[in-house]
Design a protein around this motif. Sequence first.
Motif, PDB file in Angstrom:
ATOM      1  N   LEU A  67       0.854  -1.183   0.000  1.00  0.00           N
ATOM      2  CA  LEU A  67       0.000   0.000   0.000  1.00  0.00           C
ATOM      3  C   LEU A  67       0.892   1.236   0.000  1.00  0.00           C
ATOM      4  O   LEU A  67       2.087   1.157   0.291  1.00  0.00           O
ATOM      5  N   ASP A  69       0.660   4.129   1.877  1.00  0.00           N
ATOM      6  CA  ASP A  69       0.911   4.820   3.142  1.00  0.00           C
ATOM      7  C   ASP A  69       0.409   3.948   4.294  1.00  0.00           C
ATOM      8  O   ASP A  69      -0.780   3.665   4.392  1.00  0.00           O
ATOM      9  N   SER A  71       0.018   4.665   7.246  1.00  0.00           N
ATOM     10  CA  SER A  71      -0.887   5.382   8.154  1.00  0.00           C
ATOM     11  C   SER A  71      -2.350   5.185   7.767  1.00  0.00           C
ATOM     12  O   SER A  71      -3.250   5.611   8.506  1.00  0.00           O
ATOM     13  N   THR A  72      -2.602   4.530   6.644  1.00  0.00           N
ATOM     14  CA  THR A  72      -3.971   4.146   6.280  1.00  0.00           C
ATOM     15  C   THR A  72      -4.643   3.391   7.422  1.00  0.00           C
ATOM     16  O   THR A  72      -5.863   3.476   7.610  1.00  0.00           O
ATOM     17  N   TYR A  73      -3.836   2.672   8.210  1.00  0.00           N
ATOM     18  CA  TYR A  73      -4.380   1.834   9.278  1.00  0.00           C
ATOM     19  C   TYR A  73      -4.597   2.582  10.600  1.00  0.00           C
ATOM     20  O   TYR A  73      -5.058   1.970  11.575  1.00  0.00           O
ATOM     21  N   GLU A  92       5.290  -0.139   2.584  1.00  0.00           N
ATOM     22  CA  GLU A  92       5.144   0.888   1.552  1.00  0.00           C
ATOM     23  C   GLU A  92       6.078   0.681   0.359  1.00  0.00           C
ATOM     24  O   GLU A  92       5.813   1.189  -0.732  1.00  0.00           O
ATOM     25  N   THR A 175      -7.852  -2.734   1.242  1.00  0.00           N
ATOM     26  CA  THR A 175      -8.261  -2.414   2.611  1.00  0.00           C
ATOM     27  C   THR A 175      -9.746  -2.065   2.600  1.00  0.00           C
ATOM     28  O   THR A 175     -10.308  -1.708   1.554  1.00  0.00           O
ATOM     29  N   ASP A 177     -12.929  -0.394   5.566  1.00  0.00           N
ATOM     30  CA  ASP A 177     -13.224   0.159   6.888  1.00  0.00           C
ATOM     31  C   ASP A 177     -14.511  -0.441   7.436  1.00  0.00           C
ATOM     32  O   ASP A 177     -15.484  -0.667   6.712  1.00  0.00           O
ATOM     33  N   THR A 182      -9.653   0.009  10.052  1.00  0.00           N
ATOM     34  CA  THR A 182      -9.258  -0.288   8.681  1.00  0.00           C
ATOM     35  C   THR A 182      -8.602  -1.661   8.661  1.00  0.00           C
ATOM     36  O   THR A 182      -7.588  -1.891   9.322  1.00  0.00           O
TER      37      THR A 182
END
Length: 313
Positions: A67, A69, A71-73, A92, A175, A177, A182
């Motif tokens: 993925l 980034d 920080s998506t999670y 990443e 991913t 939500d 996430t």
Amino acid sequence: MNRRWAALAVGCIVVVLAFVRSAVSRRVDVDADVDDIPFCPLFARGRIGADWASRRGFEGDPALGELDDFSTYDRDGFDSSAVHPEIRRFYERTTEYDLVYETHWHRGFRAGAWLAAFVTSRLEQLNLPGRNGRVRRLESEIAGVVPTADPRNSRVWTRTDPDRGHAVFVAVYATHDRDGVTYANVAVPLPWSNLSTVLRPDRMSSSADVDRRFHIGADSDSDLDIDTDVDGVEFTTRDPGPGDGGLYLVTPLGAFRLPMAQSFRVWPPNAFGSPTAPTATTIDPTLVATHEMWLFGQQFLTIRYGIDRSVVE
């Protein structure tokens, strides 16, 4: 498709259906909300192999990582910035790392693993050694999946064995939500189906979570250095409460929750209490990871990975 592949595909479907029937007979609950999970719509028709995505016209532009980034999670209770930066970089920029792995089939499953290897080696999917103790290398390629095939902004990660020239894992990553969480949503294409795994990310902040059985060669607990803040990450199908985590068989007839569990753990470099890297390797791993699986609550597989950054910035 020739007769051999047709027979192989039909055999796989029979095995899968028998497994689902077994799950139902043991009264494994199927969530009413399964249909709300955005599963991967992609299946295989026979052999998967390293060229599956391009052969089927699914492959888009090349990508660096699983993925863009990590920080998506981020969510309440999970701050990605607390995870070691090398782990975040691996997710990443996945293709900039070399991997070696070693499988360990647990007692009660070894004969089945040996037999299954004859099928998986021909499918070139879930193509693991059927015997313990074999250390092998993996090379990675990642590409986007065209939105006409999968509208979820997904990527296909293909891992091949460069020494044998065969695909080992081919999986589609996305991913989604649910209630502020996430999840990683990973699909392994199979003949006329896929095995989808929905995983919740959590930070590993206590060495109490480190299982001593990973420490190959440790003679006693005194041989293990234990840290209380390993800043690694775990992706697990086990939700602390109601949630989407789990393994699912996705078919044209619908999705079925399977009586299985799965966990991926990644440790930073030189973390105390982390598992040892696979033996008989020449790399000095930057990261160490484990992949564990359970069936009806009984662990049947552990894979240990050594992960080394191959691109120096």
